[in-house]
Design a protein around this motif. Sequence first.
Motif, PDB file in Angstrom:
ATOM      1  N   ALA A  98       0.824  -1.214   0.000  1.00  0.00           N
ATOM      2  CA  ALA A  98       0.000   0.000   0.000  1.00  0.00           C
ATOM      3  C   ALA A  98       0.856   1.261   0.000  1.00  0.00           C
ATOM      4  O   ALA A  98       0.528   2.251  -0.650  1.00  0.00           O
ATOM      5  CB  ALA A  98      -0.933   0.002   1.210  1.00  0.00           C
ATOM      6  N   GLY A  99       1.969   1.234   0.715  1.00  0.00           N
ATOM      7  CA  GLY A  99       2.819   2.418   0.826  1.00  0.00           C
ATOM      8  C   GLY A  99       3.824   2.579  -0.293  1.00  0.00           C
ATOM      9  O   GLY A  99       4.385   3.663  -0.483  1.00  0.00           O
ATOM     10  N   LYS A 100       4.053   1.528  -1.068  1.00  0.00           N
ATOM     11  CA  LYS A 100       5.064   1.566  -2.127  1.00  0.00           C
ATOM     12  C   LYS A 100       4.746   2.630  -3.170  1.00  0.00           C
ATOM     13  O   LYS A 100       3.617   2.747  -3.634  1.00  0.00           O
ATOM     14  CB  LYS A 100       5.151   0.198  -2.797  1.00  0.00           C
ATOM     15  N   LYS A 101       5.763   3.387  -3.510  1.00  0.00           N
ATOM     16  CA  LYS A 101       5.579   4.453  -4.497  1.00  0.00           C
ATOM     17  C   LYS A 101       5.680   3.903  -5.910  1.00  0.00           C
ATOM     18  O   LYS A 101       6.485   3.033  -6.202  1.00  0.00           O
ATOM     19  CB  LYS A 101       6.623   5.546  -4.297  1.00  0.00           C
ATOM     20  N   GLY A 102       4.839   4.460  -6.770  1.00  0.00           N
ATOM     21  CA  GLY A 102       4.834   4.072  -8.173  1.00  0.00           C
ATOM     22  C   GLY A 102       5.610   5.054  -9.015  1.00  0.00           C
ATOM     23  O   GLY A 102       6.396   5.864  -8.503  1.00  0.00           O
ATOM     24  N   VAL A 141      -1.553   3.535  -2.380  1.00  0.00           N
ATOM     25  CA  VAL A 141      -2.776   3.841  -1.645  1.00  0.00           C
ATOM     26  C   VAL A 141      -2.551   5.149  -0.897  1.00  0.00           C
ATOM     27  O   VAL A 141      -1.524   5.321  -0.241  1.00  0.00           O
ATOM     28  CB  VAL A 141      -3.108   2.703  -0.652  1.00  0.00           C
ATOM     29  N   SER A 142      -3.505   6.049  -0.992  1.00  0.00           N
ATOM     30  CA  SER A 142      -3.353   7.346  -0.318  1.00  0.00           C
ATOM     31  C   SER A 142      -3.337   7.175   1.197  1.00  0.00           C
ATOM     32  O   SER A 142      -3.895   6.211   1.728  1.00  0.00           O
ATOM     33  CB  SER A 142      -4.497   8.281  -0.712  1.00  0.00           C
ATOM     34  N   GLU A 143      -2.694   8.133   1.865  1.00  0.00           N
ATOM     35  CA  GLU A 143      -2.670   8.119   3.330  1.00  0.00           C
ATOM     36  C   GLU A 143      -4.083   8.118   3.888  1.00  0.00           C
ATOM     37  O   GLU A 143      -4.364   7.429   4.864  1.00  0.00           O
ATOM     38  CB  GLU A 143      -1.926   9.344   3.863  1.00  0.00           C
ATOM     39  N   MET A 144      -4.968   8.886   3.286  1.00  0.00           N
ATOM     40  CA  MET A 144      -6.339   8.983   3.780  1.00  0.00           C
ATOM     41  C   MET A 144      -7.054   7.628   3.714  1.00  0.00           C
ATOM     42  O   MET A 144      -7.665   7.193   4.680  1.00  0.00           O
ATOM     43  CB  MET A 144      -7.131  10.017   2.989  1.00  0.00           C
ATOM     44  N   ARG A 145      -6.938   6.951   2.574  1.00  0.00           N
ATOM     45  CA  ARG A 145      -7.591   5.642   2.441  1.00  0.00           C
ATOM     46  C   ARG A 145      -6.986   4.635   3.416  1.00  0.00           C
ATOM     47  O   ARG A 145      -7.702   3.841   4.015  1.00  0.00           O
ATOM     48  CB  ARG A 145      -7.473   5.133   1.009  1.00  0.00           C
ATOM     49  N   ASP A 159     -17.254  -5.636   9.123  1.00  0.00           N
ATOM     50  CA  ASP A 159     -17.755  -5.348   7.766  1.00  0.00           C
ATOM     51  C   ASP A 159     -17.048  -4.138   7.165  1.00  0.00           C
ATOM     52  O   ASP A 159     -16.668  -4.153   5.990  1.00  0.00           O
ATOM     53  CB  ASP A 159     -19.263  -5.114   7.782  1.00  0.00           C
ATOM     54  N   GLU A 160     -16.876  -3.083   7.949  1.00  0.00           N
ATOM     55  CA  GLU A 160     -16.178  -1.891   7.470  1.00  0.00           C
ATOM     56  C   GLU A 160     -14.719  -2.229   7.166  1.00  0.00           C
ATOM     57  O   GLU A 160     -14.169  -1.822   6.140  1.00  0.00           O
ATOM     58  CB  GLU A 160     -16.250  -0.770   8.504  1.00  0.00           C
ATOM     59  N   PHE A 161     -14.102  -2.984   8.056  1.00  0.00           N
ATOM     60  CA  PHE A 161     -12.712  -3.399   7.863  1.00  0.00           C
ATOM     61  C   PHE A 161     -12.567  -4.170   6.554  1.00  0.00           C
ATOM     62  O   PHE A 161     -11.686  -3.885   5.745  1.00  0.00           O
ATOM     63  CB  PHE A 161     -12.267  -4.248   9.056  1.00  0.00           C
ATOM     64  N   LEU A 162     -13.455  -5.133   6.326  1.00  0.00           N
ATOM     65  CA  LEU A 162     -13.387  -5.952   5.110  1.00  0.00           C
ATOM     66  C   LEU A 162     -13.603  -5.096   3.860  1.00  0.00           C
ATOM     67  O   LEU A 162     -12.872  -5.236   2.885  1.00  0.00           O
ATOM     68  CB  LEU A 162     -14.422  -7.078   5.163  1.00  0.00           C
ATOM     69  N   ARG A 163     -14.575  -4.214   3.893  1.00  0.00           N
ATOM     70  CA  ARG A 163     -14.858  -3.367   2.728  1.00  0.00           C
ATOM     71  C   ARG A 163     -13.640  -2.516   2.354  1.00  0.00           C
ATOM     72  O   ARG A 163     -13.232  -2.448   1.203  1.00  0.00           O
ATOM     73  CB  ARG A 163     -16.074  -2.480   3.027  1.00  0.00           C
ATOM     74  N   ARG A 164     -13.033  -1.890   3.353  1.00  0.00           N
ATOM     75  CA  ARG A 164     -11.873  -1.029   3.102  1.00  0.00           C
ATOM     76  C   ARG A 164     -10.644  -1.857   2.697  1.00  0.00           C
ATOM     77  O   ARG A 164      -9.875  -1.458   1.832  1.00  0.00           O
ATOM     78  CB  ARG A 164     -11.583  -0.172   4.326  1.00  0.00           C
ATOM     79  N   LEU A 165     -10.486  -3.011   3.301  1.00  0.00           N
ATOM     80  CA  LEU A 165      -9.379  -3.913   2.971  1.00  0.00           C
ATOM     81  C   LEU A 165      -9.461  -4.362   1.513  1.00  0.00           C
ATOM     82  O   LEU A 165      -8.465  -4.331   0.785  1.00  0.00           O
ATOM     83  CB  LEU A 165      -9.434  -5.113   3.913  1.00  0.00           C
ATOM     84  N   ARG A 166     -10.641  -4.729   1.078  1.00  0.00           N
ATOM     85  CA  ARG A 166     -10.829  -5.165  -0.315  1.00  0.00           C
ATOM     86  C   ARG A 166     -10.488  -4.049  -1.299  1.00  0.00           C
ATOM     87  O   ARG A 166      -9.872  -4.303  -2.330  1.00  0.00           O
ATOM     88  CB  ARG A 166     -12.269  -5.610  -0.534  1.00  0.00           C
ATOM     89  N   ARG A 167     -10.901  -2.820  -0.980  1.00  0.00           N
ATOM     90  CA  ARG A 167     -10.588  -1.698  -1.881  1.00  0.00           C
ATOM     91  C   ARG A 167      -9.083  -1.542  -2.047  1.00  0.00           C
ATOM     92  O   ARG A 167      -8.581  -1.321  -3.147  1.00  0.00           O
ATOM     93  CB  ARG A 167     -11.182  -0.397  -1.326  1.00  0.00           C
ATOM     94  N   ILE A 168      -8.384  -1.639  -0.937  1.00  0.00           N
ATOM     95  CA  ILE A 168      -6.927  -1.473  -0.996  1.00  0.00           C
ATOM     96  C   ILE A 168      -6.289  -2.640  -1.735  1.00  0.00           C
ATOM     97  O   ILE A 168      -5.368  -2.448  -2.538  1.00  0.00           O
ATOM     98  CB  ILE A 168      -6.343  -1.289   0.425  1.00  0.00           C
ATOM     99  N   ALA A 222      -5.567   5.352   6.297  1.00  0.00           N
ATOM    100  CA  ALA A 222      -6.011   5.761   7.638  1.00  0.00           C
ATOM    101  C   ALA A 222      -7.450   5.326   7.884  1.00  0.00           C
ATOM    102  O   ALA A 222      -7.802   4.951   9.013  1.00  0.00           O
ATOM    103  CB  ALA A 222      -5.877   7.274   7.797  1.00  0.00           C
ATOM    104  N   GLN A 223      -8.292   5.343   6.858  1.00  0.00           N
ATOM    105  CA  GLN A 223      -9.670   4.888   7.010  1.00  0.00           C
ATOM    106  C   GLN A 223      -9.720   3.403   7.361  1.00  0.00           C
ATOM    107  O   GLN A 223     -10.531   2.981   8.186  1.00  0.00           O
ATOM    108  CB  GLN A 223     -10.470   5.160   5.730  1.00  0.00           C
ATOM    109  N   LEU A 224      -8.846   2.624   6.734  1.00  0.00           N
ATOM    110  CA  LEU A 224      -8.765   1.205   7.086  1.00  0.00           C
ATOM    111  C   LEU A 224      -8.331   1.056   8.538  1.00  0.00           C
ATOM    112  O   LEU A 224      -8.916   0.282   9.294  1.00  0.00           O
ATOM    113  CB  LEU A 224      -7.779   0.473   6.173  1.00  0.00           C
ATOM    114  N   GLN A 225      -7.312   1.803   8.925  1.00  0.00           N
ATOM    115  CA  GLN A 225      -6.801   1.739  10.294  1.00  0.00           C
ATOM    116  C   GLN A 225      -7.888   2.055  11.315  1.00  0.00           C
ATOM    117  O   GLN A 225      -7.870   1.548  12.422  1.00  0.00           O
ATOM    118  CB  GLN A 225      -5.652   2.738  10.480  1.00  0.00           C
ATOM    119  N   ALA A 226      -8.825   2.925  10.949  1.00  0.00           N
ATOM    120  CA  ALA A 226      -9.852   3.387  11.875  1.00  0.00           C
ATOM    121  C   ALA A 226     -11.142   2.560  11.803  1.00  0.00           C
ATOM    122  O   ALA A 226     -12.118   2.887  12.476  1.00  0.00           O
ATOM    123  CB  ALA A 226     -10.165   4.856  11.592  1.00  0.00           C
ATOM    124  N   ALA A 227     -11.167   1.503  11.016  1.00  0.00           N
ATOM    125  CA  ALA A 227     -12.383   0.689  10.874  1.00  0.00           C
ATOM    126  C   ALA A 227     -12.871   0.211  12.238  1.00  0.00           C
ATOM    127  O   ALA A 227     -12.082  -0.250  13.060  1.00  0.00           O
ATOM    128  CB  ALA A 227     -12.104  -0.502   9.959  1.00  0.00           C
TER     129      ALA A 227
END
Length: 196
Positions: free
Chosen positions: A111-115, A122-126, A137-146, A128-133
Amino acid sequence: MEQSKPTSFSIRHHSVVRNTLLRWWQSMVLSKDELKKTDIYPAPSGVKARLKRCDSVDSVMMTEGFRLLWMALPEAFTGQAKPQDIECWATIAAALVYISAESETSFARAAGKKGDNDKSAVSEMRFAQLQAAKTPDEFLRRLRRILQQVKGKVSPLALAQDIEQWSQEHDSMRLHKADKRIAVQWAMDYYRAAGH
């Protein structure tokens, strides 16, 4: 306070559990030709797609794909499992079907690797949203997106261990040492990868 002790059947501490999980994942994602080189049978048609369509951890528990994983685990574990264990393993099953190829890269590092554009995958905001799940269900949804953003190129076993740790921390009422919490470990890996 001290971190909760892992169960004897944790992914990290039990080779049979790791092997069972890896074989299940391979049956889901490897082609028939790749599986011919092993003694692993491909998952029945449509099982992976049904897991991907599940919109909650509860719905994952009712799929054939999850049942195949759960029934393959040691009976000594499944026989003494608590509801949060089943929820954890359903989350693992629903996430691992988004991993397309085995990799040595941890989830947070991917997620942190630069392209090419010098931005993290993955942006810091996205992240951080996973971290704050707050819920599985919220954790899984955000995890899948990443996982989709990093094109599923992470270590399946390392991710499963991370999910297991998140689940234990989420279910535990005890405080955890900051350096042992998965959110802290992920943040460190994310920023280390972003710095290179």
